[in-house]
Design a protein around this motif. Structure first.
Motif, PDB file in Angstrom:
ATOM      1  N   TRP A 241       0.834  -1.203   0.000  1.00 43.55           N
ATOM      2  CA  TRP A 241       0.000   0.000   0.000  1.00 43.55           C
ATOM      3  C   TRP A 241       0.869   1.254   0.000  1.00 43.55           C
ATOM      4  CZ3 TRP A 241      -0.733   4.210   3.212  1.00 43.55           C
ATOM      5  CH2 TRP A 241      -1.858   4.995   2.937  1.00 43.55           C
ATOM      6  N   LEU A 242       1.908   1.278   0.843  1.00 47.07           N
ATOM      7  CA  LEU A 242       2.797   2.439   0.888  1.00 47.07           C
ATOM      8  C   LEU A 242       3.495   2.662  -0.443  1.00 47.07           C
ATOM      9  CD1 LEU A 242       4.365   2.070   4.431  1.00 47.07           C
ATOM     10  CD2 LEU A 242       2.972   3.983   3.618  1.00 47.07           C
TER      11      LEU A 242
ATOM     12  N   GLN B 124       1.465   4.531  -3.024  1.00 52.40           N
ATOM     13  CA  GLN B 124       1.124   5.931  -2.782  1.00 52.40           C
ATOM     14  C   GLN B 124       1.993   6.833  -3.643  1.00 52.40           C
ATOM     15  OE1 GLN B 124      -1.620   6.513  -0.841  1.00 52.40           O
ATOM     16  NE2 GLN B 124      -1.548   4.288  -1.016  1.00 52.40           N
ATOM     17  N   PRO B 125       1.425   7.896  -4.202  1.00 51.82           N
ATOM     18  CA  PRO B 125       2.177   8.760  -5.111  1.00 51.82           C
ATOM     19  C   PRO B 125       3.327   9.528  -4.452  1.00 51.82           C
ATOM     20  CG  PRO B 125       0.004   9.675  -4.677  1.00 51.82           C
ATOM     21  CD  PRO B 125       0.043   8.304  -4.054  1.00 51.82           C
ATOM     22  N   CYS B 126       3.238   9.755  -3.150  1.00 53.81           N
ATOM     23  CA  CYS B 126       4.275  10.560  -2.495  1.00 53.81           C
ATOM     24  C   CYS B 126       5.375   9.726  -1.838  1.00 53.81           C
ATOM     25  CB  CYS B 126       3.640  11.498  -1.485  1.00 53.81           C
ATOM     26  SG  CYS B 126       2.644  10.668  -0.259  1.00 53.81           S
TER      27      CYS B 126
ATOM     28  N   SER C 121       4.059   9.257   3.066  1.00 52.50           N
ATOM     29  CA  SER C 121       2.754   8.672   3.399  1.00 52.50           C
ATOM     30  C   SER C 121       2.653   8.394   4.892  1.00 52.50           C
ATOM     31  CB  SER C 121       2.530   7.383   2.616  1.00 52.50           C
ATOM     32  OG  SER C 121       2.450   7.653   1.243  1.00 52.50           O
TER      33      SER C 121
ATOM     34  N   ARG D 284       2.195  11.666   6.710  1.00 50.89           N
ATOM     35  CA  ARG D 284       0.831  12.158   6.528  1.00 50.89           C
ATOM     36  C   ARG D 284      -0.140  11.420   7.452  1.00 50.89           C
ATOM     37  NH1 ARG D 284      -2.936  10.064   3.399  1.00 50.89           N
ATOM     38  NH2 ARG D 284      -1.428   8.887   2.190  1.00 50.89           N
TER      39      ARG D 284
END
Length: 114
Positions: free
Chosen positions: A23-24, A27-29, A34, A37
């Motif tokens: 999942w990490l 993530q786009p960032c 992530s 955030r």
């Protein structure tokens, strides 16, 4: 899999399951941003979810310590965790006033009084 996190004071590591890394990674960032955030979002507790959970847990410990041998204890705990305030109020109606007031105060701290 371990992800090293650097801080000003020490290097730390976080262990996550493969599905968490997947999942990490998606993530786009990126993983570090992530995680930052997610931590920031949780620390703000804008919707009060963590505050309510902490109040519920504190209420449970008080119920257990002050009411563990009282009538309807198990049902009261079920009502607490089901977020059924009306049922909780009914079940503890015969308990000592001090116990009921403490339970109300603990839940009121989260904005949800029985």
């Amino acid at each position: 899999m371990t992800y090293a996190i650097s801080t000003r004071y020490a290097s730390r590591s976080v262990r996550l399951l493969d599905r968490h890394w997947a999942w990490l990674d998606a993530q786009p960032c990126g993983p570090a941003a992530s995680l930052r955030r997610l931590v920031e979002e949780a620390s703000r507790d804008a919707d009060g979810r963590y505050r309510r959970a902490a109040a519920r847990d504190a209420c449970y410990f008080h119920l257990r310590d002050a009411g563990g041998d009282r009538p309807h204890f198990e049902e009261a705990v079920r009502a607490l965790f089901a977020d059924d305030r009306e049922r909780l109020r009914e079940l503890i109606a015969e308990w000592p006033r001090e116990v009921r007031l403490r339970i109300a105060m603990l839940l009121d701290d989260a904005g949800t009084s029985p």
